[in-house]
Design an enzyme around this catalytic site. Structure first.
Site, PDB file in Angstrom:
ATOM      1  CG  HIS A 305      -2.015   0.991   1.200  1.00 11.90           C
ATOM      2  ND1 HIS A 305      -1.836   2.310   1.543  1.00 11.90           N
ATOM      3  CD2 HIS A 305      -3.322   0.861   0.854  1.00 11.90           C
ATOM      4  CE1 HIS A 305      -2.994   2.946   1.414  1.00 11.90           C
ATOM      5  NE2 HIS A 305      -3.899   2.099   0.991  1.00 11.90           N
ATOM      6  CG  ASP A 362      -7.945  -2.256  -3.007  1.00  8.38           C
ATOM      7  OD1 ASP A 362      -9.086  -1.781  -2.934  1.00  8.38           O
ATOM      8  OD2 ASP A 362      -6.916  -1.557  -3.034  1.00  8.38           O
TER       9      ASP A 362
END
Length: 427
Positions: A305, A362
């Site tokens: 991330h 996600d």
């Protein structure tokens, strides 16, 4: 007041330091150009705080996400999406009466003018739902031309209710128009998320038990996406709003920023990756090794991330949600098995551990959306629905900040210096 000292050549300048409520330190460079003639260069604004905010704190190193003092873990286990929306918009978790009033204010705006349906018939059926959604929100703003003053707090609040109420309707209409299905209108008084699912997939009759189970899972996902500091789409909302544009224009900017694959499209890419692995026999080790091969263009989507250098705290919540909802809905999805194996192998592999490439939010969200029946290309519209309270809250906070100015970043010019003009015949 604590300060930083910067030396440029022979000139020395003192810059004030600002400390946040949890210890973050920022160097205030607002006077730097006036005092030294120099500006800062920060590609992608990766190390620049555009504003001070009391909405959301993200600590990427520690894997912490907090909304107005509450951890995302506590909110995900105890609160609903609309409770978190109230928290972000008004600064406090609502009492029972305040929540009823908040929900009631949203319910007052469930009607969408039928003329908006023309947006859905005006675009090709294969248009991406995010493009359609952005166009519909922009068109929606045109229906409130006499109530768009971005500097009127009451107008901003009314239009916030309108957008929270109408965005699920627009998403459902976009889906059904593409599928050639009749529009299903919202059911007055029904649960916010269950109502959305009924408009998407039902016949407008009633909300059954399966929809209620699905609604609980989707509510959790929307909550996890409610706000995340100054990400690309939120910054877009604030940038557009800083010019004095109305709320609909700013939210439309956020929707189109979110539509990019580097931002909101990541969960779609995760699902496509898992499907490819499953279709190739489900050999997780093969793809782990491919991801480690610097000469192989394959990448593990959903790992790592931009902000989190540790675990994404939302990912821990969402994995449990994925397993629970698939079990309760009776869905046997081979992609979940691939995802669990992939996560397990990656977390045991020094290559990923050393680089802190852990699963992010996600990684599992697409599996839940798929289990609930959403087409893959609609996943990002759900991200937009979840992020809407954050966008609205950021816009509201910006408009009430007396130090707010129109966004106008500097640039370092690297082109040709001044040149003599050449007539056409001499070029």
């Amino acid at each position: 007041m604590p300060e930083a000292v910067l030396r440029i050549g022979e000139k020395e300048v003192s810059l004030p330091l600002m400390t946040g409520s949890v210890g973050e330190t920022a160097v205030d460079i607002s006077s730097l150009r006036d005092e030294t003639g120099a500006v800062t260069l920060d590609d992608g604004f990766a190390n620049t705080a555009e504003t001070a905010s009391d909405l959301t704190f993200v600590d990427g190193e520690a894997g912490v996400l907090i909304h107005r003092g509450y951890t995302i873990e506590d909110l995900a286990s105890e609160a609903s999406f609309l409770e978190v929306a109230h928290l972000l918009l008004f600064g406090a978790l609502p009492t029972k009466g305040e929540l009823e009033s908040f929900v009631g204010s949203i319910q007052e705006h469930l009607h969408v003018d039928s003329a908006i349906r023309n947006v859905f018939s005006a675009v090709p059926q294969d248009a991406h739902p995010m493009q359609v959604l952005g166009s519909a929100v922009a068109a929606l703003g045109g229906h409130y031309a006499d109530d768009l003053d971005p500097n009127d707090p009451e107008s901003v609040e009314r239009n916030s209710y309108r957008l929270i109420a109408k965005l699920p309707i627009l998403i459902a209409w976009a889906h059904r128009a593409r599928e050639g299905q009749e529009i299903v209108d919202p059911i007055p008084g029904a649960d916010y998320v269950a109502n959305f699912l009924e408009m998407m997939f039902g016949d407008g009759g009633h909300i059954d038990e399966q929809e209620q189970i699905a609604a609980k899972a989707l509510d959790s996902l929307l909550l996890l996406h409610a706000d995340h500091g100054q990400n690309c789409s939120t910054s877009a909302v604030r940038l557009v709003g800083s010019s004095g544009a109305n709320l609909y224009g700013a939210i439309t900017g956020g929707i189109f920023a979110l539509s990019g694959p580097l931002h909101g499209g990541a969960n779609q890419e995760v699902l496509e990756m898992l499907a490819s692995i499953s279709e190739d026999g489900g050999d997780v080790d093969k793809y782990i090794n491919r991801a480690k091969d610097k000469d192989d263009p394959f990448r593990l989507m959903g790992f790592g991330h931009r902000v989190y250098k540790n675990f994404d705290p939302r990912a821990n919540v969402i994995r449990t949600t994925a397993e629970e909802v698939l079990n309760r809905l009776g869905v046997d999805d081979p992609l979940l098995d691939v995802a669990v194996q992939l996560q397990k192998r990656a977390l045991e592999d020094d290559y990923f551990v050393e680089r802190k490439l852990f699963p992010n939010v996600d990684f599992f969200s697409g599996i839940i959306y798929r289990a609930l029946g959403f087409p893959v290309d609609m996943f990002t519209t759900l991200f937009a629905l979840g992020r809407l309270p954050g966008w609205l809250s950021q816009f509201k906070e910006m408009k009430t900040d007396s130090s707010n100015r129109i966004f106008r970043p500097r640039q370092i010019y690297t082109g040709e210096p001044k040149r003599a003009w050449l007539p056409m015949e001499e070029r």
